[in-house]
Design a protein around this motif. Sequence first.
Motif, PDB file in Angstrom:
ATOM      1  N   LEU A 277       0.821  -1.202   0.000  1.00 51.08           N
ATOM      2  CA  LEU A 277       0.000   0.000   0.000  1.00 51.08           C
ATOM      3  C   LEU A 277       0.865   1.267   0.000  1.00 51.08           C
ATOM      4  O   LEU A 277       0.578   2.217  -0.737  1.00 51.08           O
ATOM      5  CB  LEU A 277      -0.953   0.007   1.196  1.00 51.08           C
ATOM      6  CG  LEU A 277      -1.889   1.206   1.285  1.00 51.08           C
ATOM      7  CD1 LEU A 277      -2.823   1.266   0.072  1.00 51.08           C
ATOM      8  CD2 LEU A 277      -2.693   1.142   2.582  1.00 51.08           C
ATOM      9  N   GLU A 278       1.911   1.286   0.783  1.00 48.47           N
ATOM     10  CA  GLU A 278       2.765   2.472   0.862  1.00 48.47           C
ATOM     11  C   GLU A 278       3.367   2.828  -0.494  1.00 48.47           C
ATOM     12  O   GLU A 278       3.360   3.991  -0.911  1.00 48.47           O
ATOM     13  CB  GLU A 278       3.878   2.252   1.892  1.00 48.47           C
ATOM     14  CG  GLU A 278       4.770   3.461   2.074  1.00 48.47           C
ATOM     15  CD  GLU A 278       5.789   3.271   3.191  1.00 48.47           C
ATOM     16  OE1 GLU A 278       6.587   4.204   3.383  1.00 48.47           O
ATOM     17  OE2 GLU A 278       5.785   2.220   3.869  1.00 48.47           O
ATOM     18  N   GLU A 279       3.873   1.842  -1.211  1.00 44.43           N
ATOM     19  CA  GLU A 279       4.460   2.086  -2.530  1.00 44.43           C
ATOM     20  C   GLU A 279       3.390   2.518  -3.530  1.00 44.43           C
ATOM     21  O   GLU A 279       3.606   3.419  -4.345  1.00 44.43           O
ATOM     22  CB  GLU A 279       5.186   0.829  -3.023  1.00 44.43           C
ATOM     23  CG  GLU A 279       5.832   0.978  -4.381  1.00 44.43           C
ATOM     24  CD  GLU A 279       7.028   1.918  -4.417  1.00 44.43           C
ATOM     25  OE1 GLU A 279       7.588   2.095  -5.511  1.00 44.43           O
ATOM     26  OE2 GLU A 279       7.413   2.493  -3.383  1.00 44.43           O
ATOM     27  N   PHE A 280       2.236   1.879  -3.471  1.00 44.02           N
ATOM     28  CA  PHE A 280       1.130   2.240  -4.356  1.00 44.02           C
ATOM     29  C   PHE A 280       0.712   3.690  -4.129  1.00 44.02           C
ATOM     30  O   PHE A 280       0.510   4.452  -5.084  1.00 44.02           O
ATOM     31  CB  PHE A 280      -0.040   1.281  -4.136  1.00 44.02           C
ATOM     32  CG  PHE A 280      -1.267   1.635  -4.913  1.00 44.02           C
ATOM     33  CD1 PHE A 280      -1.265   1.611  -6.301  1.00 44.02           C
ATOM     34  CD2 PHE A 280      -2.431   1.988  -4.263  1.00 44.02           C
ATOM     35  CE1 PHE A 280      -2.404   1.935  -7.030  1.00 44.02           C
ATOM     36  CE2 PHE A 280      -3.576   2.314  -4.980  1.00 44.02           C
ATOM     37  CZ  PHE A 280      -3.565   2.285  -6.365  1.00 44.02           C
ATOM     38  N   LEU A 281       0.588   4.090  -2.868  1.00 45.54           N
ATOM     39  CA  LEU A 281       0.219   5.473  -2.568  1.00 45.54           C
ATOM     40  C   LEU A 281       1.311   6.447  -3.007  1.00 45.54           C
ATOM     41  O   LEU A 281       1.012   7.546  -3.482  1.00 45.54           O
ATOM     42  CB  LEU A 281      -0.083   5.634  -1.077  1.00 45.54           C
ATOM     43  CG  LEU A 281      -1.378   4.990  -0.597  1.00 45.54           C
ATOM     44  CD1 LEU A 281      -1.495   5.098   0.917  1.00 45.54           C
ATOM     45  CD2 LEU A 281      -2.599   5.597  -1.283  1.00 45.54           C
ATOM     46  N   ARG A 282       2.576   6.042  -2.889  1.00 48.90           N
ATOM     47  CA  ARG A 282       3.674   6.904  -3.328  1.00 48.90           C
ATOM     48  C   ARG A 282       3.595   7.154  -4.831  1.00 48.90           C
ATOM     49  O   ARG A 282       3.694   8.285  -5.298  1.00 48.90           O
ATOM     50  CB  ARG A 282       5.029   6.283  -2.973  1.00 48.90           C
ATOM     51  CG  ARG A 282       6.217   7.202  -3.319  1.00 48.90           C
ATOM     52  CD  ARG A 282       7.544   6.477  -3.311  1.00 48.90           C
ATOM     53  NE  ARG A 282       7.651   5.427  -4.315  1.00 48.90           N
ATOM     54  CZ  ARG A 282       7.773   5.636  -5.642  1.00 48.90           C
ATOM     55  NH1 ARG A 282       7.784   6.845  -6.124  1.00 48.90           N
ATOM     56  NH2 ARG A 282       7.878   4.619  -6.468  1.00 48.90           N
ATOM     57  N   ILE A 283       3.368   6.098  -5.587  1.00 51.59           N
ATOM     58  CA  ILE A 283       3.254   6.213  -7.042  1.00 51.59           C
ATOM     59  C   ILE A 283       2.041   7.076  -7.413  1.00 51.59           C
ATOM     60  O   ILE A 283       2.129   7.966  -8.268  1.00 51.59           O
ATOM     61  CB  ILE A 283       3.147   4.813  -7.687  1.00 51.59           C
ATOM     62  CG1 ILE A 283       4.467   4.057  -7.523  1.00 51.59           C
ATOM     63  CG2 ILE A 283       2.741   4.910  -9.159  1.00 51.59           C
ATOM     64  CD1 ILE A 283       4.370   2.560  -7.850  1.00 51.59           C
ATOM     65  N   SER A 284       0.921   6.820  -6.762  1.00 52.28           N
ATOM     66  CA  SER A 284      -0.321   7.539  -7.056  1.00 52.28           C
ATOM     67  C   SER A 284      -0.206   9.023  -6.712  1.00 52.28           C
ATOM     68  O   SER A 284      -0.598   9.888  -7.508  1.00 52.28           O
ATOM     69  CB  SER A 284      -1.489   6.908  -6.301  1.00 52.28           C
ATOM     70  OG  SER A 284      -1.649   5.550  -6.665  1.00 52.28           O
ATOM     71  N   LEU A 285       0.321   9.314  -5.539  1.00 51.88           N
ATOM     72  CA  LEU A 285       0.479  10.703  -5.117  1.00 51.88           C
ATOM     73  C   LEU A 285       1.425  11.447  -6.053  1.00 51.88           C
ATOM     74  O   LEU A 285       1.138  12.570  -6.487  1.00 51.88           O
ATOM     75  CB  LEU A 285       0.983  10.763  -3.677  1.00 51.88           C
ATOM     76  CG  LEU A 285       1.284  12.161  -3.127  1.00 51.88           C
ATOM     77  CD1 LEU A 285       0.042  13.044  -3.154  1.00 51.88           C
ATOM     78  CD2 LEU A 285       1.837  12.042  -1.700  1.00 51.88           C
TER      79      LEU A 285
END
Length: 185
Positions: free
Chosen positions: A165-173
């Motif tokens: 989730l952390e990496e996904f949110l980093r990419i999305s943000l």
Amino acid sequence: MSVAREVALDEVKKRIKTQNLLKHCLACEAIMRELACYFEQDMDKWGICGLVHDIDYEDTKNDPSAHSLVGAKILEDLGFDKDIVYAVKVHNDAHGLPRLSLLDKALYCVDPTSGFIVAGALILPSKKLSDVTVPFLLNRFNEKSFAKGANRDQMKACSELGLELEEFLRISLSAMQKISNELGL
């Protein structure tokens, strides 16, 4: 910009009049492009998929069982690639269709994430995406009263992509921050 993207944007603008929904589609496009880059996939195709995924929403918002089926039919009739049509169709859980490809899985978890990130920006004094951080989003993730409409289970489906989730949110943000001016944030 490719001709295909311009055609897709024109079709979306013909059918979507609500500015916030249009911004949602642009945000999903940006995230999908960033994910395509991450996974070494076709950035244009993935971006277009994010851009058009809610092409039918204004017509189907009161009939969730029709949402995405109508959109898929519109896209099919317009000659969009079959994999984009299928990803759009399966991004709505109501149909119980399996997410088969990386594209399908990405669109599914991207859809609620854009709204979650916007909600994060809007509660900050600056109301700017540039001030949103991944730790801030992770802290808000388990707050049920925050961004109620953002389906957390759908967001956590990023695990189907092999992403935490952390990496996904980093990419999305990061993707949304790149188009912050278009989003007005």
